[in-house]
Design an enzyme around this catalytic site. Structure first.
Site, PDB file in Angstrom:
ATOM      1  N   LYS A   1     -39.644  20.558  33.064  1.00  0.00           N
ATOM      2  CA  LYS A   1     -38.321  21.104  33.396  1.00  0.00           C
ATOM      3  C   LYS A   1     -38.312  21.673  34.814  1.00  0.00           C
ATOM      4  O   LYS A   1     -37.405  21.415  35.603  1.00  0.00           O
ATOM      5  CB  LYS A   1     -37.947  22.220  32.412  1.00  0.00           C
ATOM      6  CG  LYS A   1     -37.650  21.750  31.006  1.00  0.00           C
ATOM      7  CD  LYS A   1     -37.134  22.942  30.182  1.00  0.00           C
ATOM      8  CE  LYS A   1     -37.096  22.634  28.701  1.00  0.00           C
ATOM      9  NZ  LYS A   1     -36.768  23.827  27.905  1.00  0.00           N
TER      10      LYS A   1
ATOM     11  N   GLU B   1     -46.422  20.743  18.855  1.00  0.00           N
ATOM     12  CA  GLU B   1     -46.008  21.789  19.782  1.00  0.00           C
ATOM     13  C   GLU B   1     -46.689  23.130  19.471  1.00  0.00           C
ATOM     14  O   GLU B   1     -46.882  23.963  20.351  1.00  0.00           O
ATOM     15  CB  GLU B   1     -44.480  21.943  19.704  1.00  0.00           C
ATOM     16  CG  GLU B   1     -43.835  22.534  20.926  1.00  0.00           C
ATOM     17  CD  GLU B   1     -42.320  22.273  20.974  1.00  0.00           C
ATOM     18  OE1 GLU B   1     -41.911  21.230  21.493  1.00  0.00           O
ATOM     19  OE2 GLU B   1     -41.555  23.110  20.472  1.00  0.00           O
TER      20      GLU B   1
ATOM     21  N   HIS C   1     -48.076  -3.431   8.247  1.00  0.00           N
ATOM     22  CA  HIS C   1     -48.022  -4.742   8.891  1.00  0.00           C
ATOM     23  C   HIS C   1     -47.879  -4.618  10.404  1.00  0.00           C
ATOM     24  O   HIS C   1     -47.475  -5.547  11.076  1.00  0.00           O
ATOM     25  CB  HIS C   1     -46.868  -5.555   8.290  1.00  0.00           C
ATOM     26  CG  HIS C   1     -47.047  -5.820   6.830  1.00  0.00           C
ATOM     27  ND1 HIS C   1     -47.368  -7.056   6.326  1.00  0.00           N
ATOM     28  CD2 HIS C   1     -47.004  -4.989   5.754  1.00  0.00           C
ATOM     29  CE1 HIS C   1     -47.481  -6.981   5.002  1.00  0.00           C
ATOM     30  NE2 HIS C   1     -47.273  -5.733   4.627  1.00  0.00           N
TER      31      HIS C   1
END
Lengths: 426, 426
Positions: A414, A279, A300
């Protein structure tokens, strides 16, 4: 407490030397608070005074009250209002048993299943709520708070307000106003500290304290880090050294930084780290894509790609030296599983050997690595690491010439969401 | 059960058409089992017959026995011997309460803290062990098995062997031999199915059944997928359609594929997916780096980077249409948190609106997305999704001209580790 090793490039110092002036300039921007976004540098000096603040005392008092009257603390928050506390709590909890108050996080997504299951669980528990939101109108926590506040009020009637702790803006905003109106105990999300840098404020410290973490130690660790990383000499400042190496790797064409830990309890610390760097730096169409792996588990799964996939990666590996909890490999008579050569060895020794072996294997596969040697996992080293990465991140973002402290891109979804949902003004 | 939407590139069909011949050829390699690594295509037809196999009955019988005599089943395995069962178990469990037998995973790392905490926890529980390892000598599970077997034997003395279920090679290997010697009940890790493709065999099905999942439904879902994806017509076969779009995005310069879910219970499904694609394709210095995010949580951490960081990303988003569990946003008198415009709306509606809004925002930010529309989260759709991605993965790897079914790079760290630990022969 920590030191950094970087052996991949024998000519690294020459490259670093070319950046010394910029590092000094950035150091001065940080300490003199006159660079991009410097109004958000409140976290920088906080470890110097926070333990002596009245708010710190209030955190202890509120935490003690919660420990007295609650089996569960529900922490409602998202992003920076959630990841720091989650990172610390997960690092120290026993995954199979709750000692003391159970800390449960909510309001960090929109899952109806999760919220229904949580509501059902809380019916049978004594609980309190710590709602954390600068504004009080962020959709995810606001929804969870509406629903869980209802539950709390059904259960505790006119005493419910005594079980709500609001960490929010000091002077304004929806949650601030609601708290005044309803007499909730409040804590402050400071104006000069952004969410992802806020774990060492009330945002992180109240949930951590309730979760059994010694927040004195956490702040001591941060203060030790502050002192250790006060020089602009990159060779004596591991925070800047880490920043500049990852910057150079990025400039050399690497696109992805993988943070690898070998301690499963650090999985959420990596999530916190991803927010911090992703961010802060992922803007202006640049920045390293940050990812994390939990080894040896993910050797793995992601191990094949790291060893032989596209060479766009480097790894940052956290190696923990001392382990408070350890155990020895037992010997068995018939050695069918071929493990007797390890009998009597500590499990942590095998884990750290796997770490060293993996570094060699990945270097053979042309994946550079930065090794962060950490003495131990403790409340103190948690605070130390937090401060280390925060300061590194500021330097690193300044090297990229971006503002480390804003997040303009987070608004995009948003706005669109409010528009689709029909919120007024969108 | 699913369909795929890809709207980012209006000329996509022209590009796909150019690959039609290769898709048909690869389809023929898969179905005729004559491509690279075709000796590992055992998973392809398995949903057709596995429910009628004697082993399937034995899984039910063993699972019923465990449900009768155990509070906890410890599943010991790593990589493909762990991720599929973990993915399914997490998808359906209540995160706050265990119904029936609690399934706990171990042997998937080398943490002494984890193993100590687990040992302490198991002291007070009736438990059984399902140890899953083709060879029986993989370091992580072998160590955990040694230690937990000791505990089991201390607790149940000469009856301990009745509580050990070994899923391993049918004819050879350390765990096979140990099982014969000690009369453990055994299940088979087939020779023609690699770890990351093994979730629909005993490897995944025994833990899933004990964990409360209807494995009949899981296999029905896989069979439905097998039938739905039997054509080589890429426009009628979502598994191939997904494979070819991600291949084209990769060839256009994208380096990272992010799998995004909006249901937190799918977090481990994404981990399984990462192994499937990362380990199948990350070789010969190529392949997409696979990463995952849990939205909306991670919109508040990785969202900034996705919106505005380097344009090396695309997203694959799983959208779930119907939710069995839902709740309505309550109305409150004083609308301080500004949520009343959502009152009476379902939480799942808001979640799916956030999803759609995010797709638009990220597309505006030049991040292409592939949307996988899934009718519901159910035991059946889990099996369906597993088969969908397995088949996609085979096609996708063949488009890259790599063997989808080997993992030569995973050996590198193991060899180095055995060398450093002083194992004979290294």
């Amino acid at each position: 407490m920590i030191n950094i090793e970087y052996k991949y490039d024998p000519t690294i110092n020459e490259k670093i030397d070319l950046l010394k002036k910029r590092i000094s300039e950035n150091h001065s921007k940080i300490t003199n608070k006159n660079g991009l976004g410097s109004e958000f540098l409140g976290w920088l000096d906080l470890p110097k005074y926070y333990k002596d603040s009245s708010e710190f005392n209030e955190i202890i008092k509120a935490g003690d009250q919660i420990k007295k009257d609650s089996q569960v603390l529900v922490v409602i928050g998202i992003g920076g209002s959630y990841l720091g506390a989650k990172a610390g709590y997960e690092m120290f909890k026993n995954p199979f048993k709750t000692n003391g108050v159970e800390v449960i996080f909510a309001g960090h997504q929109l899952s109806s299943k999760y919220l229904n299951n949580l509501t059902e669980y809380l019916m049978t528990k004594d609980f309190s709520i710590n709602v954390i939101s600068k504004s009080g109108t962020t959709t995810e926590p606001a929804i969870s708070f509406r629903i869980l506040k209802n539950l709390l009020e059904e259960k505790y009637k006119d005493k419910a307000y005594q079980r709500i702790y609001a960490t929010t803006d000091e002077k304004k905003g929806a949650l601030h106003n609601l708290s005044i109106e309803n007499k909730y105990k409040t804590f402050v999300v400071p104006d000069n500290i952004g969410g992802r840098f806020s774990v060492l404020t009330a945002v992180g410290l109240l949930p951590l304290y309730v979760g059994g973490i010694n927040i004195n130690d956490v702040l001591d660790g941060a203060l030790e880090a502050l002192n250790d990383f006060s020089t602009d000499d990159v060779y004596k400042n591991p925070a800047y050294y880490y920043a500049v190496i990852r910057y150079l790797l990025y400039k050399s064409g690497k696109k992805v930084e993988i943070l690898a830990n070998y301690e499963p309890e650090m999985a959420y610390f990596s999530e916190w780290w991803k927010q911090l760097f992703g961010e802060s730096e992922g803007k202006d169409l640049q920045g390293l894509f940050v990812s994390s792996v939990n080894f040896t588990t993910d050797l793995h799964s992601m191990g094949q790609y790291i060893q032989e996939g596209e060479r766009i990666l480097f790894e940052t590996v956290i190696k923990v030296k001392d382990h408070s909890s350890d155990l020895l490999i037992p010997k068995v008579e018939n050695d069918i599983d071929e493990l007797n050569y390890l009998a009597g060895k500590k499990l942590s020794y095998i884990n750290n050997t796997a770490l060293e072996a993996t570094l060699i294997a990945h270097e053979d596969g042309q994946v550079p690595n930065i090794k962060i040697n950490l003495d131990e996992i403790s409340h103190k080293s948690f605070g130390y690491l937090v401060y280390f990465f925060e300061l590194s991140c500021a330097m690193s973002a300044y090297l990229l010439n971006v503002n480390p402290f804003n997040q303009p891109g987070v608004e995009a979804y948003k706005k669109k969401m409010f528009n689709l949902l029909g919120k007024k003004g969108y």
